[in-house]
Design a protein around this motif. Sequence first.
Motif, mmCIF file in Angstrom:
data_model
loop_
_atom_site.group_PDB
_atom_site.id
_atom_site.type_symbol
_atom_site.label_atom_id
_atom_site.label_comp_id
_atom_site.label_asym_id
_atom_site.label_seq_id
_atom_site.Cartn_x
_atom_site.Cartn_y
_atom_site.Cartn_z
ATOM 1 N N LEU A 305 15.642 1.907 3.972
ATOM 2 C CA LEU A 305 14.193 2.074 4.053
ATOM 3 C C LEU A 305 13.867 3.442 4.651
ATOM 4 C CD1 LEU A 305 11.624 -0.571 5.222
ATOM 5 C CD2 LEU A 305 11.522 1.756 6.118
ATOM 6 N N ILE A 306 13.021 4.203 3.970
ATOM 7 C CA ILE A 306 12.638 5.543 4.433
ATOM 8 C C ILE A 306 11.117 5.624 4.464
ATOM 9 C CG2 ILE A 306 12.740 8.019 3.984
ATOM 10 C CD1 ILE A 306 15.316 5.784 2.372
ATOM 11 N N GLU A 307 10.562 6.000 5.606
ATOM 12 C CA GLU A 307 9.117 6.092 5.741
ATOM 13 C C GLU A 307 8.587 7.375 5.120
ATOM 14 O OE1 GLU A 307 6.353 6.513 9.563
ATOM 15 O OE2 GLU A 307 7.112 4.453 9.311
ATOM 16 N N ILE A 308 7.435 7.264 4.439
ATOM 17 C CA ILE A 308 6.779 8.412 3.816
ATOM 18 C C ILE A 308 5.617 8.906 4.673
ATOM 19 C CG2 ILE A 308 5.474 9.202 1.796
ATOM 20 C CD1 ILE A 308 6.992 7.057 0.172
ATOM 21 N N ASP A 309 4.781 7.964 5.153
ATOM 22 C CA ASP A 309 3.610 8.319 5.940
ATOM 23 C C ASP A 309 3.172 7.078 6.705
ATOM 24 O OD1 ASP A 309 1.571 9.843 6.965
ATOM 25 O OD2 ASP A 309 0.513 10.144 5.062
ATOM 26 N N ARG A 310 2.300 7.255 7.701
ATOM 27 C CA ARG A 310 1.756 6.116 8.422
ATOM 28 C C ARG A 310 0.335 6.421 8.867
ATOM 29 N NH1 ARG A 310 4.493 4.073 13.502
ATOM 30 N NH2 ARG A 310 6.244 3.775 12.080
ATOM 31 N N GLU A 311 -0.330 5.388 9.386
ATOM 32 C CA GLU A 311 -1.745 5.465 9.765
ATOM 33 C C GLU A 311 -2.624 5.816 8.564
ATOM 34 O OE1 GLU A 311 -2.738 4.336 12.611
ATOM 35 O OE2 GLU A 311 -0.666 4.119 13.329
ATOM 36 N N ILE A 312 -2.306 5.221 7.412
ATOM 37 C CA ILE A 312 -3.109 5.456 6.202
ATOM 38 C C ILE A 312 -3.619 4.146 5.586
ATOM 39 C CG2 ILE A 312 -2.120 7.710 5.637
ATOM 40 C CD1 ILE A 312 -0.277 6.251 3.617
ATOM 41 N N GLY A 313 -2.837 3.076 5.622
ATOM 42 C CA GLY A 313 -3.263 1.764 5.146
ATOM 43 C C GLY A 313 -3.539 1.661 3.665
ATOM 44 N N PRO A 314 -2.543 1.897 2.791
ATOM 45 C CA PRO A 314 -2.786 1.810 1.342
ATOM 46 C C PRO A 314 -3.100 0.385 0.896
ATOM 47 C CG PRO A 314 -0.709 2.941 1.824
ATOM 48 C CD PRO A 314 -1.146 2.258 3.082
ATOM 49 N N ALA A 315 -4.185 0.237 0.139
ATOM 50 C CA ALA A 315 -4.488 -1.048 -0.490
ATOM 51 C C ALA A 315 -3.734 -1.179 -1.804
ATOM 52 C CB ALA A 315 -5.984 -1.184 -0.732
ATOM 53 N N ASN A 316 -3.640 -0.071 -2.533
ATOM 54 C CA ASN A 316 -2.876 -0.039 -3.777
ATOM 55 C C ASN A 316 -2.278 1.348 -3.956
ATOM 56 O OD1 ASN A 316 -3.155 -2.665 -5.360
ATOM 57 N ND2 ASN A 316 -5.283 -2.270 -4.792
ATOM 58 N N LEU A 317 -1.194 1.405 -4.706
ATOM 59 C CA LEU A 317 -0.541 2.678 -5.010
ATOM 60 C C LEU A 317 0.168 2.558 -6.344
ATOM 61 C CD1 LEU A 317 2.797 2.306 -4.497
ATOM 62 C CD2 LEU A 317 2.033 2.279 -2.128
ATOM 63 N N LYS A 318 0.485 3.678 -6.941
ATOM 64 C CA LYS A 318 1.332 3.682 -8.131
ATOM 65 C C LYS A 318 2.082 4.995 -8.216
ATOM 66 C CE LYS A 318 -0.117 3.806 -12.308
ATOM 67 N NZ LYS A 318 -0.796 3.535 -13.595
ATOM 68 N N VAL A 319 3.286 4.915 -8.754
ATOM 69 C CA VAL A 319 4.110 6.105 -8.977
ATOM 70 C C VAL A 319 3.869 6.580 -10.401
ATOM 71 C CG1 VAL A 319 6.443 7.037 -9.071
ATOM 72 C CG2 VAL A 319 5.840 5.326 -7.339
ATOM 73 N N ILE A 320 3.627 7.868 -10.543
ATOM 74 C CA ILE A 320 3.429 8.475 -11.859
ATOM 75 C C ILE A 320 4.543 9.491 -12.068
ATOM 76 C CG2 ILE A 320 1.859 9.785 -13.330
ATOM 77 C CD1 ILE A 320 -0.445 8.736 -11.557
ATOM 78 N N ASN A 321 5.390 9.228 -13.048
ATOM 79 C CA ASN A 321 6.532 10.102 -13.345
ATOM 80 C C ASN A 321 6.147 11.094 -14.436
ATOM 81 O OD1 ASN A 321 8.154 7.063 -12.990
ATOM 82 N ND2 ASN A 321 8.600 8.755 -11.601
ATOM 83 N N LEU A 322 6.199 12.372 -14.112
ATOM 84 C CA LEU A 322 5.900 13.433 -15.063
ATOM 85 C C LEU A 322 7.178 14.160 -15.448
ATOM 86 C CD1 LEU A 322 2.753 14.826 -13.202
ATOM 87 C CD2 LEU A 322 2.831 13.103 -15.017
ATOM 88 N N GLU A 323 7.089 15.052 -16.420
ATOM 89 C CA GLU A 323 8.278 15.765 -16.875
ATOM 90 C C GLU A 323 8.871 16.631 -15.768
ATOM 91 O OE1 GLU A 323 7.763 17.987 -20.410
ATOM 92 O OE2 GLU A 323 7.221 16.263 -21.657
ATOM 93 N N ASP A 324 8.009 17.276 -14.982
ATOM 94 C CA ASP A 324 8.495 18.235 -13.997
ATOM 95 C C ASP A 324 8.339 17.772 -12.552
ATOM 96 O OD1 ASP A 324 5.763 18.261 -14.207
ATOM 97 O OD2 ASP A 324 5.545 20.420 -13.915
ATOM 98 N N GLN A 325 7.674 16.625 -12.332
ATOM 99 C CA GLN A 325 7.505 16.143 -10.967
ATOM 100 C C GLN A 325 7.060 14.689 -10.958
ATOM 101 O OE1 GLN A 325 4.453 18.600 -9.197
ATOM 102 N NE2 GLN A 325 2.815 17.723 -10.415
ATOM 103 N N ASP A 326 7.184 14.079 -9.804
ATOM 104 C CA ASP A 326 6.695 12.718 -9.599
ATOM 105 C C ASP A 326 5.628 12.765 -8.521
ATOM 106 O OD1 ASP A 326 8.696 11.741 -11.352
ATOM 107 O OD2 ASP A 326 10.137 11.701 -9.695
ATOM 108 N N LEU A 327 4.663 11.855 -8.647
ATOM 109 C CA LEU A 327 3.659 11.755 -7.595
ATOM 110 C C LEU A 327 3.324 10.293 -7.333
ATOM 111 C CD1 LEU A 327 0.578 11.174 -8.956
ATOM 112 C CD2 LEU A 327 0.906 13.530 -9.696
ATOM 113 N N ILE A 328 2.858 10.025 -6.115
ATOM 114 C CA ILE A 328 2.436 8.690 -5.715
ATOM 115 C C ILE A 328 0.939 8.753 -5.460
ATOM 116 C CG2 ILE A 328 2.750 6.790 -4.094
ATOM 117 C CD1 ILE A 328 5.442 8.116 -3.306
#
Length: 344
Positions: A305-328
């Motif tokens: 398990l690796i933490e990305i961020d905290r004190e944000i409280g996401p209700a929903n998220l999705k990963v979008i994979n692109l040709e040159d990068q990924d984003l959440i």
Amino acid sequence: MKFEKVVLDSDFHRAYAVGNVTIDGNLHLIVASEAIDGKCVIYSGKDFKKKDVIWEDQGGTMSIVEIPNSNGEFLAVRNFFPGFNGLTAKVVHVKYENEKFVVRDFIDLPYLHRFDLIETNDGIYFIGASLCTSKKEREDWSDPGKVFVGKLPSDLTKGMEVKPILENLTRNHGYYRAPYKGVMSGYVTSDEGLFVFTPPHDGNDWKIEHLMKKPISDIAVLDLDDDGVAEILTIEPFHGNDMYIYKFENNEYKKVYTVPRPLEFAHALWGSTLKDEKAFVCGIRRLNKEMFYITYNKATKAYELIEIDREIGPANLKVINLEDQDLILTANNTIHEAAYYLVK
């Protein structure tokens, strides 16, 4: 891996739903609010700095789904407001035409929380899960929810017929799209457990299987360790504080991992790749209000398990994979923020 946070909107009251569409070959990010007077905003252009408000008068948006084979058209739930106030919930159709976004009512479906569109060789099928069927007050769960299905028509101005194919699902909350036995399917969770719905293909009808019999709030499905058998990550129970990974072994789902940290109000799950590494990405709405990801270390044969961020409280998220990068893409509900994280 490193993550660069980019704030799309620092004043997004009760940001809740996320989605993305492609219009004229260009990626657009969408975030919408659950608030009664909530907004829906679409971001595009370089670094997604161009901002268009699709609506700002009526929120309650629980889900956003792009219509397959369209030029960025999408369906979205509206009118499912906080406090499980979803009697007037409906699905709207959004289309970019004449250089503006046009919103039209599509179907009414009380208490609709999650829905999806799954394409098969027989057409595009709608599957939707209602949290309940009616309510007398917030914690009244005496009238359970249902799973509805329909076939998306070519002319959406005429609406769509839907029918329930499974009833009596209490706190019918979670949904995830993933393959099942080689066919793209919809996984639905409730107090009664985990069900998988395989849409019609090759002339068959819908198929339903009951995979797990225990209260589950949300799930994500991914073959994390590349052994050919998908793991299932769960949040338990409804809006719960426990997260587990299950593996199908000896004809049953066995618990193989427990998230080893205190959690409160776990809510957002996604299974994908981050820089070509398979990962479950998770969002927690209270306590540390963190976002983290879980991977499998093949050398040590252990989940990490690796933490990305905290004190944000996401209700929903999705990963979008692109040709040159990924984003959440995240709807950081607790701090009223829309953001995305570049994976580096």
